[in-house]
Design an enzyme around this catalytic site. Structure first.
Site, PDB file in Angstrom:
ATOM      1  N   HIS A   1      15.349   8.802 -15.850  1.00  0.00           N
ATOM      2  CA  HIS A   1      14.586   9.197 -14.665  1.00  0.00           C
ATOM      3  C   HIS A   1      15.307  10.223 -13.792  1.00  0.00           C
ATOM      4  O   HIS A   1      14.930  10.410 -12.637  1.00  0.00           O
ATOM      5  CB  HIS A   1      14.200   7.982 -13.812  1.00  0.00           C
ATOM      6  CG  HIS A   1      13.658   6.830 -14.609  1.00  0.00           C
ATOM      7  ND1 HIS A   1      12.505   6.932 -15.368  1.00  0.00           N
ATOM      8  CD2 HIS A   1      14.129   5.563 -14.784  1.00  0.00           C
ATOM      9  CE1 HIS A   1      12.282   5.779 -15.971  1.00  0.00           C
ATOM     10  NE2 HIS A   1      13.237   4.936 -15.629  1.00  0.00           N
TER      11      HIS A   1
ATOM     12  N   PRO B   1      10.934   4.016   1.273  1.00  0.00           N
ATOM     13  CA  PRO B   1      11.909   4.321   2.318  1.00  0.00           C
ATOM     14  C   PRO B   1      11.232   4.804   3.587  1.00  0.00           C
ATOM     15  O   PRO B   1      10.302   5.614   3.544  1.00  0.00           O
ATOM     16  CB  PRO B   1      12.761   5.423   1.686  1.00  0.00           C
ATOM     17  CG  PRO B   1      12.629   5.203   0.229  1.00  0.00           C
ATOM     18  CD  PRO B   1      11.234   4.703   0.013  1.00  0.00           C
ATOM     19  N   GLU B   2      11.692   4.289   4.722  1.00  0.00           N
ATOM     20  CA  GLU B   2      11.127   4.692   5.995  1.00  0.00           C
ATOM     21  C   GLU B   2      12.085   5.648   6.687  1.00  0.00           C
ATOM     22  O   GLU B   2      13.101   6.054   6.130  1.00  0.00           O
ATOM     23  CB  GLU B   2      10.817   3.451   6.831  1.00  0.00           C
ATOM     24  CG  GLU B   2       9.757   2.570   6.169  1.00  0.00           C
ATOM     25  CD  GLU B   2       9.113   1.605   7.134  1.00  0.00           C
ATOM     26  OE1 GLU B   2       8.970   1.932   8.321  1.00  0.00           O
ATOM     27  OE2 GLU B   2       8.735   0.506   6.687  1.00  0.00           O
TER      28      GLU B   2
ATOM     29  N   ARG C   1      -9.127   3.925  22.223  1.00  0.00           N
ATOM     30  CA  ARG C   1      -8.949   3.519  20.827  1.00  0.00           C
ATOM     31  C   ARG C   1      -9.073   2.005  20.693  1.00  0.00           C
ATOM     32  O   ARG C   1      -8.403   1.250  21.398  1.00  0.00           O
ATOM     33  CB  ARG C   1      -7.597   3.987  20.296  1.00  0.00           C
ATOM     34  CG  ARG C   1      -7.492   5.509  20.180  1.00  0.00           C
ATOM     35  CD  ARG C   1      -6.124   5.911  19.685  1.00  0.00           C
ATOM     36  NE  ARG C   1      -6.001   7.357  19.596  1.00  0.00           N
ATOM     37  CZ  ARG C   1      -6.119   8.041  18.464  1.00  0.00           C
ATOM     38  NH1 ARG C   1      -6.357   7.409  17.328  1.00  0.00           N
ATOM     39  NH2 ARG C   1      -5.982   9.359  18.460  1.00  0.00           N
TER      40      ARG C   1
ATOM     41  N   ARG D   1       9.617   5.796 -10.553  1.00  0.00           N
ATOM     42  CA  ARG D   1       8.164   5.612 -10.464  1.00  0.00           C
ATOM     43  C   ARG D   1       7.399   6.918 -10.287  1.00  0.00           C
ATOM     44  O   ARG D   1       6.171   6.938 -10.349  1.00  0.00           O
ATOM     45  CB  ARG D   1       7.837   4.657  -9.323  1.00  0.00           C
ATOM     46  CG  ARG D   1       8.497   3.298  -9.484  1.00  0.00           C
ATOM     47  CD  ARG D   1       8.128   2.361  -8.356  1.00  0.00           C
ATOM     48  NE  ARG D   1       9.022   1.218  -8.315  1.00  0.00           N
ATOM     49  CZ  ARG D   1       8.965   0.244  -7.413  1.00  0.00           C
ATOM     50  NH1 ARG D   1       8.034   0.283  -6.475  1.00  0.00           N
ATOM     51  NH2 ARG D   1       9.806  -0.757  -7.446  1.00  0.00           N
TER      52      ARG D   1
END
Length: 270
Positions: free
Chosen positions: A91, A2-3, A151, A110
């Site tokens: 879970h 998830p972002e 950079r 997980r």
């Protein structure tokens, strides 16, 4: 994983049910997730009133006077507010019960998520060196331009560096660079201020729209009410390698940049 929009969607779903409620108790069905769950979670959290549900980068914080429970959803974690007598599923690793008979349940097949503790007045080491939030006023094109000087890393890698700005993961970096017309392989230090201004605006636009649409349904993500995100069907480049660009019709390119799959248009992005 998830972002930021998915985590922000989760925060907005949880906040009305948790803020102002007092923690009745904590049940840990295992001693660890990605890392050991600190004893303060069972010792300090019960009896505390949840004053706010905050997000910092991709972490959720349940703030109390004693400190904050710090949660990360990992690859497959989900948080639900449920009636106290809801049967367990596989879970279901953590329950935080509330004074109204409901509970916050953390499910993580997980076990790449985490539940940690941040004492009041301290900043957890995982949060200490993070850059600004992309939707805050401190983040804009001028900021990106200043941090990018000298950079040589690809601009996509630069944009995904959590020390530069938090929460712009692979999906939203790809989409933002497309909207800004910037090739993800271009050296960060060679992007002009004007183009960084377009990129800063694109990041805010893409993330804001994704939050409003409920995030992106990829693999395991669902929001606290069980609904999927709806941004996936609107993706312009991410996951569309070999397909035509929606803007010019040319075939989208694909490569690994910083060990992450990247898709872009060689015509629209320079």
């Amino acid at each position: 994983m998830p972002e930021l929009p998915e985590v922000e969607t989760t925060r907005r779903g949880l906040a009305p049910h948790l803020e102002g409620r007092r923690v009745h108790g904590v049940i840990l069905r295992r001693p660890d997730l990605r890392w050991p769950i600190p004893p303060e979670i069972e010792r300090e959290l019960p009896g505390q009133r949840i004053e706010a549900v905050r997000r910092r980068a991709k972490y959720l914080l349940l703030d109390t006077a004693a400190g904050s429970a710090v949660l990360h959803l990992g690859m497959s974690g989900s948080l639900r507010v449920l009636p106290g007598d809801t049967p367990l599923r596989a879970h279901d690793h953590v329950d935080i019960s509330l004074d109204n008979g409901r509970l916050l349940r953390f499910n993580d097949p997980r076990r790449f998520g985490c539940l940690l503790w941040q004492p009041a007045g301290h900043t957890h080491e995982l949060l200490a060196d993070l850059g600004p939030e992309p939707l805050d006023d401190a983040f804009d094109g001028d900021y990106l331009f200043a941090r990018s000087r000298g950079r040589s890393a690809p601009v996509k890698t630069f944009l995904m560096d959590q020390r530069i700005v938090v929460g712009v993961g692979n999906i939203y970096a790809a989409e933002s660079l497309f909207l800004a017309g910037i090739n993800p392989l271009r050296e960060a230090g060679k992007v002009s201020r004007e183009r960084y201004q377009r990129l800063g605006d694109a990041v805010k636009q893409v993330l804001g729209h994704a939050i409003n649409r409920g995030g992106t349904t990829l693999r395991d993500f669902i929001s606290p009410d069980g609904a999927p995100g709806y941004f996936e069907q609107e993706l312009l480049v991410y996951g569309r390698e070999g397909e035509p660009c929606k803007q010019c019709g040319r075939v989208l390119r694909h490569a690994n940049i910083g060990q992450r799959a990247s898709v872009w248009c060689g015509h629209c992005q320079r």
